[in-house]
Design a protein around this motif. Structure first.
Motif, PDB file in Angstrom:
ATOM      1  N   SER A 242      14.695  -9.822   8.111  1.00 24.51           N
ATOM      2  CA  SER A 242      15.380  -9.206   7.439  1.00 24.51           C
ATOM      3  C   SER A 242      13.982  -8.438   6.288  1.00 24.51           C
ATOM      4  O   SER A 242      12.987  -7.032   6.224  1.00 24.51           O
ATOM      5  CB  SER A 242      16.484  -8.435   6.711  1.00 24.51           C
ATOM      6  N   GLU A 243      13.188  -9.862   5.891  1.00 26.26           N
ATOM      7  CA  GLU A 243      11.902  -9.310   5.102  1.00 26.26           C
ATOM      8  C   GLU A 243      11.005  -8.800   6.398  1.00 26.26           C
ATOM      9  O   GLU A 243      10.110  -8.457   5.320  1.00 26.26           O
ATOM     10  CB  GLU A 243      11.720 -11.336   4.747  1.00 26.26           C
ATOM     11  N   MET A 245      11.040  -6.885   8.252  1.00 29.77           N
ATOM     12  CA  MET A 245      10.945  -5.973   8.218  1.00 29.77           C
ATOM     13  C   MET A 245      10.434  -4.625   7.919  1.00 29.77           C
ATOM     14  O   MET A 245      10.406  -3.412   7.760  1.00 29.77           O
ATOM     15  CB  MET A 245      12.259  -5.595   9.130  1.00 29.77           C
ATOM     16  N   CYS A 246      11.376  -5.407   6.391  1.00 33.84           N
ATOM     17  CA  CYS A 246      10.411  -4.502   5.350  1.00 33.84           C
ATOM     18  C   CYS A 246       9.332  -4.249   4.846  1.00 33.84           C
ATOM     19  O   CYS A 246       8.879  -3.432   4.969  1.00 33.84           O
ATOM     20  CB  CYS A 246      10.965  -4.899   3.576  1.00 33.84           C
ATOM     21  N   PHE A 247       8.612  -5.508   5.504  1.00 35.21           N
ATOM     22  CA  PHE A 247       7.421  -5.346   4.690  1.00 35.21           C
ATOM     23  C   PHE A 247       6.783  -4.649   6.255  1.00 35.21           C
ATOM     24  O   PHE A 247       5.976  -3.573   5.762  1.00 35.21           O
ATOM     25  CB  PHE A 247       7.066  -6.581   5.546  1.00 35.21           C
ATOM     26  N   GLU A 249       8.156  -1.849   7.419  1.00 37.54           N
ATOM     27  CA  GLU A 249       7.793  -0.384   6.862  1.00 37.54           C
ATOM     28  C   GLU A 249       7.488  -0.082   5.481  1.00 37.54           C
ATOM     29  O   GLU A 249       6.487   0.914   5.715  1.00 37.54           O
ATOM     30  CB  GLU A 249       8.747  -0.107   6.082  1.00 37.54           C
ATOM     31  N   ARG A 250       6.969  -1.051   4.860  1.00 32.72           N
ATOM     32  CA  ARG A 250       5.853  -1.396   3.852  1.00 32.72           C
ATOM     33  C   ARG A 250       4.057  -0.250   4.181  1.00 32.72           C
ATOM     34  O   ARG A 250       3.685   0.250   3.843  1.00 32.72           O
ATOM     35  CB  ARG A 250       6.140  -2.391   2.893  1.00 32.72           C
ATOM     36  N   GLU A 251       3.920  -1.753   5.367  1.00 29.09           N
ATOM     37  CA  GLU A 251       2.750  -1.314   5.800  1.00 29.09           C
ATOM     38  C   GLU A 251       2.444   0.211   6.161  1.00 29.09           C
ATOM     39  O   GLU A 251       1.510  -0.144   6.286  1.00 29.09           O
ATOM     40  CB  GLU A 251       2.688  -2.700   6.798  1.00 29.09           C
ATOM     41  N   ASN A 253       3.766   2.231   5.564  1.00 30.82           N
ATOM     42  CA  ASN A 253       3.046   3.566   4.840  1.00 30.82           C
ATOM     43  C   ASN A 253       2.102   3.798   4.377  1.00 30.82           C
ATOM     44  O   ASN A 253       1.488   4.855   3.622  1.00 30.82           O
ATOM     45  CB  ASN A 253       4.159   3.377   3.495  1.00 30.82           C
TER      46      ASN A 253
END
Ligand SMILES: [Zn+2]
Length: 409
Positions: A242-243, A245-247, A249-251, A253
């Motif tokens: 999950s960590e 996956m969030c990274f 998405e941020r990346e 962007n």
């Protein structure tokens, strides 16, 4: 200029072949529906004044000669196969628009040097065999006998389906065109996204086709009792996932065109009261710039490794496919831009996230694409829609583009 009513009527008529109860269209390759669609399209090609032939992989090719018989041809095309319960516009628009361009040119007695061809490619979507772009690979000369071993869900190989459809798979090598006989390839297609709609534009100029990178992340930790294992004693692979996956998405962007999608995730053993022992997820990463994609991929992999090291879990990366992005030719893009201006449309450039037949022509000929606005960005869905006016505008841009490319040396 072009006949918008005729374009629309043909598009609607073609859309009735393979119509499903849910309103979607299903036309798989080498089926009765596809045969019927090809028959209709070949009628339109003849009405437009083209000679029509079908090659050994089932590509339907309409040709209009130019003043110079041996000059390299300008190709237009798209596909008439669909995904299950797909829309009426994906693929079909490009074929019908190409035919409309030729017919309108004939009606206006438009003079041109280069021959023009309209191609309805066999099986772009890959819905039946899990292997697509059969027709365009055939023309580019990259289709192999081994590719024809892919099977549909009933176990039938592509080669067998071809035979059943009256085609002879032993002749696939003859389908390849000599690159010297092709000047450029131009495809009109619906956008399948919302970029044009958000900008209130009817059509746009495609800069390139993003290639997908597919990889699988497999993280292994330690299963444990959800009640009896304190938080600081866990090796939980899903929390690491999950960590990561969030990274991701941020990346994603951080770049204007990069898109990252995690479409599959699986957790083992999968009990509500069990800390997972394994978490796997897929990543689909796309950009039209291969270096940007590479850079993002490296950052994501590095971050994933760091997180897993810190959490004491193991990670493996499995590459599934790495398809190179295909930039559109500067010459064709400029021609499309000029054509937009001629039609009073300010040219707007955007990348294609979805794959298209033109990708197969990467090392074969200069390619270009025109996108038409998709309502709500919906595609591969019965609700797929582009307005009559937008389809007409896109076709007018295609008309100007083809006239330019076929007239200039
Ligand atoms: Zn398509």
């Amino acid at each position: 200029m072009i006949n918008q009513e005729r374009l629309w009527t043909r598009l609607m008529d073609l859309g009735r072949i393979g119509k499903q109860e849910d309103g979607g269209v299903t036309r798989f390759s080498f089926t009765e529906e596809e045969r019927e669609a090809k028959k209709l399209v070949s009628t339109y090609m003849r009405e437009a004044g083209m000679t029509v032939r079908e090659d050994a992989v089932g590509n339907l090719i309409g040709r209009k000669e130019g003043k110079q018989k041996d000059a390299p041809a300008v190709l237009m095309g798209s596909h008439i196969d669909t995904v299950p319960s797909g829309g009426m516009f994906d693929g079909a628009l490009g074929v019908i628009a190409g035919i409309e361009v030729v017919q309108a040119m004939n009606e206006r007695n438009e003079q041109h040097e280069h021959p023009i061809e309209v191609i309805a490619f066999t099986d772009e979507e890959g819905s039946r065999f899990g292997f697509g772009m059969i027709g365009s690979q055939g023309i580019a000369g990259t289709l192999t006998d081994k590719d024809l071993e892919y099977r549909d869900d009933k176990g039938m190989r592509i080669a067998e389906a071809m035979k059943e459809s009256g085609l002879d798979p032993t002749f696939i090598a003859d389908v390849a065109k000599d690159p010297a006989t092709v000047k450029a390839y131009v495809e009109l297609h619906i956008e399948q996204g919302r970029v044009l709609e958000n900008r209130n534009l009817a059509a746009g100029v495609v800069t390139g086709i993003a290639g997908p990178l597919w990889m699988k992340f497999r993280i292994t930790g330690e299963a444990g009792h959800a009640g009896a294992t304190p938080m600081n004693m866990r090796k939980d692979p899903l929390m690491a996932a999950s960590e990561i996956m969030c990274f991701i998405e941020r990346e994603a962007n951080n770049y204007p065109n990069l898109v990252a999608t995690i479409g599959q995730i699986a957790v083992k053993p999968g009990g509500a009261n069990v800390i997972p022992s394994e978490a796997t997820f897929t990543l689909d990463l796309r950009d039209i710039d291969v270096e940007i994609r590479q850079q993002a991929e490296e950052k994501m992999v590095r971050f994933a490794q760091k997180v897993c090291d810190a959490r004491g879990v193991e990670i493996e990366f499995e590459l599934i496919q790495r398809v190179p992005p295909v930039p559109c030719s500067a010459l064709v893009q400029q021609t499309i831009e000029r054509s937009c201006r001629k039609r009073g449309i300010e040219p707007f450039s955007l990348p294609s996230g979805a794959g298209h037949d033109g990708m197969q022509f990467k090392d074969f000929c200069p390619i270009g694409m025109i996108f038409v606005r998709s309502q709500n960005g919906i595609s591969h869905n019965p609700a797929e829609w582009s307005s009559k006016e937008d389809c007409g505008k896109g076709t007018e841009i295609l008309y100007e583009t083809i006239v330019s490319l076929a007239s200039e040396a």
